[in-house]
Design a protein around this motif. Structure first.
Motif, PDB file in Angstrom:
ATOM      1  N   GLU A 112       0.711  -1.237   0.042  1.00  0.00           N
ATOM      2  CA  GLU A 112      -0.076  -0.126   0.211  1.00  0.00           C
ATOM      3  C   GLU A 112       0.784   1.183  -0.215  1.00  0.00           C
ATOM      4  O   GLU A 112       0.791   1.876   0.958  1.00  0.00           O
ATOM      5  CB  GLU A 112      -0.861   0.222   1.362  1.00  0.00           C
ATOM      6  CG  GLU A 112      -2.110   1.204   1.461  1.00  0.00           C
ATOM      7  CD  GLU A 112      -2.807   1.220   0.056  1.00  0.00           C
ATOM      8  OE1 GLU A 112      -3.284   2.290  -0.085  1.00  0.00           O
ATOM      9  OE2 GLU A 112      -3.121   0.043  -0.177  1.00  0.00           O
ATOM     10  N   SER A 113       1.546   1.445  -1.331  1.00  0.00           N
ATOM     11  CA  SER A 113       2.378   2.779  -1.285  1.00  0.00           C
ATOM     12  C   SER A 113       2.537   3.073  -2.984  1.00  0.00           C
ATOM     13  O   SER A 113       1.987   2.215  -3.480  1.00  0.00           O
ATOM     14  CB  SER A 113       3.694   2.134  -0.535  1.00  0.00           C
ATOM     15  OG  SER A 113       4.497   1.436  -1.609  1.00  0.00           O
ATOM     16  N   ASP A 114       3.492   4.038  -3.088  1.00  0.00           N
ATOM     17  CA  ASP A 114       3.464   4.533  -4.359  1.00  0.00           C
ATOM     18  C   ASP A 114       4.483   3.397  -5.186  1.00  0.00           C
ATOM     19  O   ASP A 114       4.455   3.388  -6.408  1.00  0.00           O
ATOM     20  CB  ASP A 114       4.019   5.930  -4.678  1.00  0.00           C
ATOM     21  CG  ASP A 114       2.731   7.105  -4.220  1.00  0.00           C
ATOM     22  OD1 ASP A 114       1.826   6.576  -4.284  1.00  0.00           O
ATOM     23  OD2 ASP A 114       3.319   7.983  -3.911  1.00  0.00           O
ATOM     24  N   ALA A 115       5.182   2.704  -4.224  1.00  0.00           N
ATOM     25  CA  ALA A 115       6.162   1.618  -4.844  1.00  0.00           C
ATOM     26  C   ALA A 115       5.463   0.616  -5.087  1.00  0.00           C
ATOM     27  O   ALA A 115       5.964  -0.591  -4.391  1.00  0.00           O
ATOM     28  CB  ALA A 115       7.390   1.682  -3.805  1.00  0.00           C
TER      29      ALA A 115
END
Length: 201
Positions: free
Chosen positions: A33-36
Motif C-alpha cells: 500500500e504505497s506508491d512503490a
C-alpha cells in the motif's frame, strides 16, 4: 504480498484520478500500500477519448467489463479493439496508447504489475458449480466476479461474492485450498512473488 485472505466489496473500491488526470478509476487494491506498489488492480471509468497514463517498468492487462467497446490506438500504428463481451489485451505500461470509445462509456478491469517484482496471469472463466483455487506462500489468487453470485466454503471464513466484488486468497504457511461455488463469470488472477515462493522439491 497480502498476509490474510479477504473480500473487498465493489462499494469499497477507492475512486481516484488517473495518473495523468484524464479520467477516473476505482482502485480495488495495491500491494504494498504505497506508491512503490508491486501490483495493483483497478476499474477504469472511461467517459471520453483520452491518452492512457504511462507506467514504465509495468506490464498491464485490460479487460472490458462494461460498455460497447474500447479502441486502443498505439503510437507505433497498432490498433486493437476490446469488444464485448470482455475483450482483453496485455501490453507494456511504457507504450504510448490512446483510448477511443466505440459507442459510449466503458468500464475496464485494469491489472498492473512491476515485471521485475512479480509475475501475473489472468484467466476469464465461467462459474458453473464449484471451482478450486490453491494458494501458497508467494502466490496470491484474486477472484473478481464479473456477473452472478458465489460463496466460499464455510471453513474458508470468507463472505459471499456479488457482482463486482473481489476476493484475495493467500496462505502464509503451506498450500491451502479454497472452494468457490456459484453461478456467473469471473476473472481469476494468479500473482506470484518469486522471491517468496517455496522451492519445488
Amino acid at each position: 504480498m497480502l498476509e490474510a485472505s479477504q473480500v473487498i466489496p465493489a462499494n469499497e473500491y477507492r475512486r481516484e484520478r488517473w495518473k495523468n488526470g484524464r479520467g477516473w478509476t476505482r482502485e480495488t487494491i495495491r500491494v504494498p500500500e504505497s506508491d512503490a506498489w508491486h501490483w495493483r488492480m483497478t476499474i477504469a471509468e472511461i467517459e471520453r477519448d483520452a491518452a492512457f497514463s504511462a507506467f514504465p517498468g509495468v506490464d498491464r492487462e485490460l479487460v472490458l467489463v462494461r460498455g460497447n467497446g474500447l479502441r486502443l490506438r498505439f503510437s507505433d500504428g497498432r490498433c486493437v479493439t476490446l469488444e464485448p463481451p470482455h475483450g482483453r489485451l496485455r501490453f507494456p505500461g511504457e507504450d504510448d496508447v490512446h483510448g477511443e470509445l466505440v459507442d459510449g462509456l466503458t468500464h475496464d478491469f485494469n491489472l498492473m504489475w512491476r515485471r521485475d517484482a512479480v509475475r501475473a496471469e489472468l484467466f476469464h472463466r465461467p462459474l458453473v458449480g464449484p471451482m478450486l483455487f490453491f494458494a501458497e506462500p508467494g502466490v496470491t489468487w484474486a477472484i473478481h466476479l464479473l456477473a452472478g453470485q458465489a460463496a466460499f466454503d464455510i471453513a474458508d471464513g470468507l463472505p459471499p461474492l456479488w457482482t463486482g466484488d473481489t476476493a484475495f486468497l493467500v496462505s502464509t504457511e503451506g498450500r491451502r485450498r479454497y472452494a468457490l461455488q456459484g453461478g456467473g463469470e469471473l476473472l481469476a488472477i494468479r500473482i506470484e512473488d518469486p522471491a517468496r515462493s517455496e522451492p519445488v522439491p
